[in-house]
Enzyme design. Structure first.
Site, short mmCIF file in Angstrom:
data_model
loop_
_atom_site.label_atom_id
_atom_site.label_comp_id
_atom_site.label_asym_id
_atom_site.label_seq_id
_atom_site.Cartn_x
_atom_site.Cartn_y
_atom_site.Cartn_z
CD GLU A 1 -2.29 1.78 1.06
OE1 GLU A 1 -2.20 3.34 1.47
OE2 GLU A 1 -2.82 1.57 0.18
CG HIS B 1 -3.65 2.86 5.48
ND1 HIS B 1 -4.89 2.99 5.82
CD2 HIS B 1 -3.59 2.67 4.33
CE1 HIS B 1 -5.55 3.19 4.79
NE2 HIS B 1 -4.59 3.20 3.74
CG HIS C 1 -5.93 0.88 10.10
ND1 HIS C 1 -6.43 2.07 10.60
CD2 HIS C 1 -5.65 1.28 8.86
CE1 HIS C 1 -5.99 2.99 9.56
NE2 HIS C 1 -5.72 2.53 8.50
CG ASN D 1 -5.34 6.72 3.36
OD1 ASN D 1 -4.10 6.58 2.86
ND2 ASN D 1 -6.40 6.07 2.84
CG ASN E 1 -5.91 8.05 0.23
OD1 ASN E 1 -4.77 7.66 0.30
ND2 ASN E 1 -6.78 7.21 -0.23
CG ASP F 1 -4.69 5.37 -2.59
OD1 ASP F 1 -4.16 5.88 -1.44
OD2 ASP F 1 -4.94 4.12 -2.55
CG ASN F 2 -1.04 6.10 -1.01
OD1 ASN F 2 -1.59 6.63 -0.11
ND2 ASN F 2 -0.94 5.01 -0.89
C1 LIG Z 1 -2.39 4.26 -0.54
O1 LIG Z 1 -3.87 4.21 -1.06
C2 LIG Z 1 -4.28 3.20 -0.48
C3 LIG Z 1 -6.05 3.16 -0.87
O2 LIG Z 1 -6.40 4.29 -0.46
C4 LIG Z 1 -4.40 3.18 0.94
O3 LIG Z 1 -5.21 2.18 1.25
C5 LIG Z 1 -3.14 3.09 1.39
O4 LIG Z 1 -2.99 3.13 2.74
C6 LIG Z 1 -2.06 4.20 0.72
N1 LIG Z 1 -0.80 4.08 0.92
C7 LIG Z 1 0.02 4.87 1.55
C8 LIG Z 1 1.25 4.78 1.87
O5 LIG Z 1 -0.67 5.93 1.93
CA LIG Z 2 -3.49 6.18 0.74
#
Ligand SMILES: *[C@@H]1O[C@H](CO)[C@@H](O)[C@H](O)[C@H]1NC(C)=O
Ligand SMILES: [Ca+2]
Ligand SMILES: *[C@@H]1O[C@H](CO)[C@@H](O)[C@H](O)[C@H]1NC(C)=O
Ligand SMILES: *[C@@H]1O[C@H](CO)[C@@H](O)[C@H](O)[C@H]1NC(C)=O
Ligand SMILES: *[C@@H]1O[C@H](CO)[C@@H](O)[C@H](O)[C@H]1NC(C)=O
Ligand SMILES: [Ca+2]
Length: 353
Positions: free
Chosen positions: A53, A114, A133, A167, A222, A267-268
């Site tokens: 992720e 995450h 989490h 996030n 995010n 997303d990231n």
């Molecule tokens: C990247 O995005 C995904 C989807 O939202 C999220 O679950 C994940 O935590 C994110 N990764 C980072 C490193 O922020």
């Molecule tokens: Ca993310």
């Protein structure tokens, strides 16, 4: 008469919900298919199959990769296995991943990493901050990285009533960071939040002395990262399909300079240390991510944004695939011409650009 009014109201209500649902489908690109853009020199990374992720690369070329996220609404191939942090040395000819050992005394069974962010102090000690989490709560874990032992020593767990549905984070100093909240409600009302586009998510500043909301009004904040000169903060609003460029003030407040629309669910975010370009891991079509189907899997898309602060940022596609190779890309990070692409629940890709 009363009946007629009630029926009219009911009809209007249903029409509103119907209209909102259609808008939501548009907003999450439910009808979009991706055109492939695939650099020549890419291969899947052996040993990463259950998510990657977030990725953060140190100036030395060591990459941290968070894996095994379990989060409401996103698929997971290994629901019974705890998450892990992997290390990859991008200076190697054929870099391989290695799981980092975590010190005793930390509850590894419930580890659910995450977003991550690294911090190097003035003594060159490397700290890894991880959004965790455990049991679906949100905490921020601080680890010290022991390079020789390839291990993480757990130092501290940070909890706060405003640190909810976190996030991603970006570390600013010792125990100081910005964190994004990606949804407001933690129960079924989250659906209402999405359908009605309430925009109740925010960016939080955390320090031992002060905790405050520094920017709000995001559909779903995010990924978050900082510019190389540390003056600007970039935030991805995944449901609004854009990146907010924010100016950081001395009191840590953020003010918005501009919004870069991307037309894909961002997303990231990471920054190319050599050029300052923003790299965005994106979901081309979120319905395919939310309603996972092996026959028609979610694809992957990585965008590069050059000159984010200028009048006309240039946006190009670094990678795009319909899911046949890589599903649900969430992050991309570069180091000296090497590109790593991570995913929410699937594999990870390594490319030499
Ligand atoms: C990247 O995005 C995904 C989807 O939202 C999220 O679950 C994940 O935590 C994110 N990764 C980072 C490193 O922020
Ligand atoms: Ca993310
Ligand atoms: C991914 O998860 C599956 C199912 O739990 C497991 O069999 C597999 O070993 C995992 N792969 C990796 C690389 O962790
Ligand atoms: C990982 O850490 C545990 C306990 O701290 C130790 O017993 C084990 O040998 C370590 N494993 C590796 C591969 O270093
Ligand atoms: C994805 O693209 C590949 C070719 O790159 C094609 O063979 C495959 O059928 C496509 N899959 C879907 C689900 O469209
Ligand atoms: Ca991050």
């Amino acid at each position: 008469m009363g009946k007629l009014v009630a029926l009219t109201l009911l009809g209007a209500g249903l029409a509103l919900i119907g209209e909102r649902l259609m808008t939501l489908r548009e907003r999450i690109n439910a009808y979009r298919e991706v055109e492939p853009v695939e650099p020549q020199n890419c291969h899947l990374i052996e040993g990463l199959e259950n998510g990657s992720e977030d990725i953060d690369i140190l100036p030395s070329g060591l990459a941290f990769i968070s894996s095994g996220l379990k989060y409401p609404g996103v698929p997971n191939f290994a629901p019974d296995e705890p998450g892990q942090i992997f290390l990859m040395d991008l200076n190697e000819q054929n870099p391989r991943v290695q799981a980092l050992n975590i010190s005793d005394g930390f509850d590894k069974a419930s580890f659910n990493p995450h977003g991550i962010s690294t911090f190097i102090d003035k003594d060159q000690i490397v700290y890894l901050y991880v959004v965790n989490h455990p049991h679906m709560e949100s905490t921020v874990e601080i680890f010290k990285f022991e390079e020789q032992q390839r291990s993480l020593v757990h130092l501290k767990t940070i909890k706060h009533e405003l640190l909810k549905s976190v996030n991603d984070i970006v570390v600013l100093g010792a125990e100081q960071f910005y964190a994004t909240r990606d949804h407001y409600f933690t129960n079924f009302l989250v659906l209402l939040e999405m359908v009605m586009d309430l925009r109740w998510t925010y960016i939080l500043f955390y320090s031992p002395r002060e905790v405050k909301v520094v920017a709000k009004g995001f559909s779903s904040a995010n990924g978050i990262t900082i510019s190389p000169d540390k003056k600007y903060i970039y935030v991805a609003d995944i449901l609004d399909k854009n990146i907010h460029v924010m100016k950081k003030h001395d009191n840590w407040d953020l003010t918005q300079l501009k919004v870069i629309q991307l037309g894909t669910l961002v997303d990231n975010l990471t920054v190319d240390p050599d050029t300052g370009d923003i790299l965005a891991g994106c979901h081309p079509n979120a319905i395919k991510l939310l309603m996972y189907n092996t026959e028609d899997p979610p694809g992957s898309e990585v965008l590069r944004i050059r000159n984010a602060l200028s009048e006309k940022p240039r946006i190009s596609t670094e990678y795009a695939n319909n899911g046949s190779m890589l599903q649900g890309s969430s992050v991309a990070s570069v180091y000296q011409g090497k590109l790593l692409i991570g995913t929410v629940f699937h594999k990870a890709l390594y490319c030499v650009l």
